[in-house]
Write a protein that holds these residues in place. Structure first.
Motif, PDB file in Angstrom:
ATOM      1  N   LYS A  66       0.833  -1.206   0.000  1.00  0.00           N
ATOM      2  CA  LYS A  66       0.000   0.000   0.000  1.00  0.00           C
ATOM      3  C   LYS A  66       0.868   1.256   0.000  1.00  0.00           C
ATOM      4  N   ARG A  67       2.051   1.154   0.597  1.00  0.00           N
ATOM      5  CA  ARG A  67       2.937   2.309   0.677  1.00  0.00           C
ATOM      6  C   ARG A  67       3.397   2.760  -0.712  1.00  0.00           C
ATOM      7  N   SER A  68       3.607   1.812  -1.585  1.00  0.00           N
ATOM      8  CA  SER A  68       4.109   2.142  -2.925  1.00  0.00           C
ATOM      9  C   SER A  68       3.033   2.085  -4.002  1.00  0.00           C
ATOM     10  N   ARG A  69       1.787   1.853  -3.589  1.00  0.00           N
ATOM     11  CA  ARG A  69       0.678   1.803  -4.544  1.00  0.00           C
ATOM     12  C   ARG A  69      -0.470   2.683  -4.048  1.00  0.00           C
ATOM     13  N   PRO A  70      -0.416   3.964  -4.352  1.00  0.00           N
ATOM     14  CA  PRO A  70      -1.446   4.902  -3.878  1.00  0.00           C
ATOM     15  C   PRO A  70      -2.870   4.476  -4.213  1.00  0.00           C
ATOM     16  N   GLY A  71      -3.043   3.830  -5.344  1.00  0.00           N
ATOM     17  CA  GLY A  71      -4.376   3.391  -5.733  1.00  0.00           C
ATOM     18  C   GLY A  71      -4.917   2.284  -4.860  1.00  0.00           C
ATOM     19  N   ASP A  72      -4.031   1.528  -4.196  1.00  0.00           N
ATOM     20  CA  ASP A  72      -4.473   0.497  -3.248  1.00  0.00           C
ATOM     21  C   ASP A  72      -4.820   1.123  -1.906  1.00  0.00           C
ATOM     22  N   LEU A  73      -4.051   2.130  -1.507  1.00  0.00           N
ATOM     23  CA  LEU A  73      -4.312   2.802  -0.232  1.00  0.00           C
ATOM     24  C   LEU A  73      -5.618   3.586  -0.287  1.00  0.00           C
ATOM     25  N   VAL A  74      -5.815   4.324  -1.359  1.00  0.00           N
ATOM     26  CA  VAL A  74      -7.051   5.093  -1.559  1.00  0.00           C
ATOM     27  C   VAL A  74      -7.593   4.757  -2.944  1.00  0.00           C
ATOM     28  N   PRO A  75      -8.517   3.795  -3.024  1.00  0.00           N
ATOM     29  CA  PRO A  75      -9.054   3.398  -4.331  1.00  0.00           C
ATOM     30  C   PRO A  75      -9.616   4.594  -5.100  1.00  0.00           C
ATOM     31  N   GLY A  76      -9.323   4.624  -6.380  1.00  0.00           N
ATOM     32  CA  GLY A  76      -9.794   5.714  -7.221  1.00  0.00           C
ATOM     33  C   GLY A  76      -8.763   6.807  -7.427  1.00  0.00           C
ATOM     34  N   THR A  77      -7.642   6.750  -6.676  1.00  0.00           N
ATOM     35  CA  THR A  77      -6.615   7.779  -6.814  1.00  0.00           C
ATOM     36  C   THR A  77      -5.972   7.732  -8.195  1.00  0.00           C
ATOM     37  N   LEU A  78      -5.889   8.894  -8.827  1.00  0.00           N
ATOM     38  CA  LEU A  78      -5.249   9.010 -10.135  1.00  0.00           C
ATOM     39  C   LEU A  78      -3.988   9.863 -10.081  1.00  0.00           C
ATOM     40  N   ARG A  79      -3.992  10.850  -9.204  1.00  0.00           N
ATOM     41  CA  ARG A  79      -2.863  11.757  -9.089  1.00  0.00           C
ATOM     42  C   ARG A  79      -2.591  12.070  -7.626  1.00  0.00           C
ATOM     43  N   VAL A  80      -1.380  12.558  -7.378  1.00  0.00           N
ATOM     44  CA  VAL A  80      -1.007  12.998  -6.034  1.00  0.00           C
ATOM     45  C   VAL A  80      -0.497  14.432  -6.128  1.00  0.00           C
ATOM     46  N   ILE A  81      -1.109  15.322  -5.348  1.00  0.00           N
ATOM     47  CA  ILE A  81      -0.619  16.694  -5.212  1.00  0.00           C
ATOM     48  C   ILE A  81       0.367  16.693  -4.052  1.00  0.00           C
ATOM     49  N   SER A  82       1.623  17.005  -4.316  1.00  0.00           N
ATOM     50  CA  SER A  82       2.668  16.991  -3.295  1.00  0.00           C
ATOM     51  C   SER A  82       3.083  18.425  -2.987  1.00  0.00           C
ATOM     52  N   VAL A  83       3.210  18.739  -1.700  1.00  0.00           N
ATOM     53  CA  VAL A  83       3.584  20.094  -1.293  1.00  0.00           C
ATOM     54  C   VAL A  83       4.763  20.059  -0.326  1.00  0.00           C
ATOM     55  N   SER A 176      17.092  21.153   1.772  1.00  0.00           N
ATOM     56  CA  SER A 176      16.316  20.013   2.277  1.00  0.00           C
ATOM     57  C   SER A 176      15.528  20.330   3.538  1.00  0.00           C
ATOM     58  N   TRP A 177      15.540  21.596   3.952  1.00  0.00           N
ATOM     59  CA  TRP A 177      14.855  21.948   5.194  1.00  0.00           C
ATOM     60  C   TRP A 177      13.369  22.217   4.938  1.00  0.00           C
ATOM     61  N   PHE A 178      12.616  21.198   4.562  1.00  0.00           N
ATOM     62  CA  PHE A 178      11.174  21.396   4.381  1.00  0.00           C
ATOM     63  C   PHE A 178      10.419  20.094   4.621  1.00  0.00           C
ATOM     64  N   PHE A 179       9.175  20.256   5.079  1.00  0.00           N
ATOM     65  CA  PHE A 179       8.280  19.128   5.333  1.00  0.00           C
ATOM     66  C   PHE A 179       7.498  18.802   4.058  1.00  0.00           C
ATOM     67  N   LEU A 180       6.992  17.571   3.996  1.00  0.00           N
ATOM     68  CA  LEU A 180       6.198  17.130   2.858  1.00  0.00           C
ATOM     69  C   LEU A 180       4.787  16.752   3.277  1.00  0.00           C
ATOM     70  N   GLY A 181       3.844  16.986   2.381  1.00  0.00           N
ATOM     71  CA  GLY A 181       2.461  16.575   2.593  1.00  0.00           C
ATOM     72  C   GLY A 181       1.832  16.258   1.251  1.00  0.00           C
ATOM     73  N   GLU A 182       0.741  15.501   1.268  1.00  0.00           N
ATOM     74  CA  GLU A 182       0.134  15.059   0.018  1.00  0.00           C
ATOM     75  C   GLU A 182      -1.395  15.133   0.056  1.00  0.00           C
ATOM     76  N   ILE A 183      -1.975  15.308  -1.124  1.00  0.00           N
ATOM     77  CA  ILE A 183      -3.417  15.113  -1.323  1.00  0.00           C
ATOM     78  C   ILE A 183      -3.571  14.091  -2.436  1.00  0.00           C
ATOM     79  N   TYR A 184      -4.139  12.944  -2.113  1.00  0.00           N
ATOM     80  CA  TYR A 184      -4.471  11.950  -3.133  1.00  0.00           C
ATOM     81  C   TYR A 184      -5.791  12.386  -3.772  1.00  0.00           C
ATOM     82  N   VAL A 185      -5.844  12.452  -5.095  1.00  0.00           N
ATOM     83  CA  VAL A 185      -7.047  12.936  -5.776  1.00  0.00           C
ATOM     84  C   VAL A 185      -7.449  11.992  -6.902  1.00  0.00           C
TER      85      VAL A 185
END
Length: 358
Positions: A66-83, A176-185
């Protein structure tokens, strides 16, 4: 009302541009969009897990693919918005000064102020809500280090930076001094160009690691990593590693402090991440004196709270054992000789023996 067959499709390219614009408006210094294919990274993860390099972090293995397959973690996911969200000030010189002063405590720069998880999650949710306001409801889920997500690989593919030899993400402009976050869409947004690597032949991060935890480029043995030992690891810390920890009581930044890309990085000062309780100047003896109530009160709303009081004392006992043999250091250790916690007592006795005071 038009039928589904004649309804106009959204302008996804314009929407992607709008997402990036909104992300900047919510305080994120970087934003990119990527697909969900992580085949090479999945193979790397499998090998890392198979070699047991994750220590006692069982959740790394428990969630499987599930960690390497976003579509398995959240079914229907097509893209990831990374910030990405910057943290800390340009205080590298002060960090080195603290590391060089054996009686002071070193806390990883990310943990000096407010816990980033809640702040970033709130901003990401506001970003998702704003997108929905402008284009209508869509399927999404927000993550900030809160689920099995290969956030660095996704961020690299979204163009936010490359994964350095120390396994941290590096951006040419922001270091490299920044945090990461994501929106699965579930939106078929156009994707950004993945970042390319620019570490070259540099090996500074590998050479500087106090415990030699970076066993090869892009390969970290968590069992030797000071960040893992002082934050995630429960119980006793291997005596062989204790002297190498120095005065680092929560996390470690050496590999980032020495990175050439951070020397010229443009960094934003987020007020919420400024140091609390003078943690950037505090002495080990002062922090060792905190009882559990004071620890909980002072660390409320910070990442340090997750370590718990007993691990906090264990870590400081090790640092005091590595500190100069002053009356203040020895007195601080002796004040905890009768701790009700066996692990704390063990590390205190080890530290006192280092000062010839056992």
């Amino acid at each position: 009302m038009s039928s589904p067959s004649t309804r106009l499709e959204p302008d996804y390219a314009a929407l992607a541009d709008r997402v990036r614009e909104l992300a900047r408006g919510f305080g994120f210094q970087r934003c990119g969009i990527t697909g969900i294919e992580l085949g090479d990274d999945e193979a790397h993860l499998r090998d890392w897990l198979a070699n047991g390099l994750y220590g006692s972090m069982e959740w790394m293995a428990r969630h499987g693919e599930k960690r390497s397959r976003p579509g398995d973690l959240v079914p229907g996911t097509l893209r990831v918005i990374s910030v990405g969200l910057d943290y800390g000030r340009r205080d590298d010189e002060e960090a080195w000064e603290t590391l060089a002063d054996g009686e002071r405590a070193y806390v990883a720069r990310y943990a000096l102020g407010r816990d980033y998880h809640k702040l970033m999650r709130q901003r990401l949710q506001k970003l998702a809500d704003r997108i929905a306001e402008e284009m209508g409801p869509f399927g999404h889920r927000v993550f900030v280090d809160s689920a099995p997500v290969l956030e660095r690989a996704l961020a690299r593919n979204a163009g936010l930076g490359w994964i350095g030899k120390h396994t941290c993400l590096i951006d040419k402009e922001g270091g490299s001094w920044f945090f990461l976050g994501e929106i699965y869409v579930d939106l078929p947004l156009p994707v950004d160009v993945p970042a390319t690597a620019h570490c070259g032949t540099c090996m500074r991060c590998i050479d500087i690691c106090p415990t030699r935890a970076i066993i090869a480029p892009h390969r970290l043995d968590a069992r030797r990593c000071i960040a893992y030992l002082t934050i995630e690891h429960e119980g006793s810390i291997d005596e062989e590693l204790r002297p190498l920890i120095g005065n680092r009581i929560f996390g470690c930044d050496d590999c980032q402090l020495v990175c050439p890309w951070n020397k010229f990085a443009k960094r934003s000062d987020e007020p919420d991440f400024r140091a609390r309780n003078n943690l950037d100047e505090a002495t080990l003896a002062d922090l060792f004196a905190w009882n559990e109530e004071e620890f909980l009160q002072r660390t409320e709303g910070t990442a340090i709270r997750r370590s718990g009081h007993e691990r906090w004392l264990r870590n400081i006992a090790i640092a005091l054992g590595n500190a100069p043999s002053t009356p203040e250091v020895v007195a601080a250790l002796q004040s905890r000789r009768d701790s009700t916690n066996a692990v704390v007592r063990e590390h205190v006795e080890w530290a006192l023996a280092r000062h010839g005071a056992s």
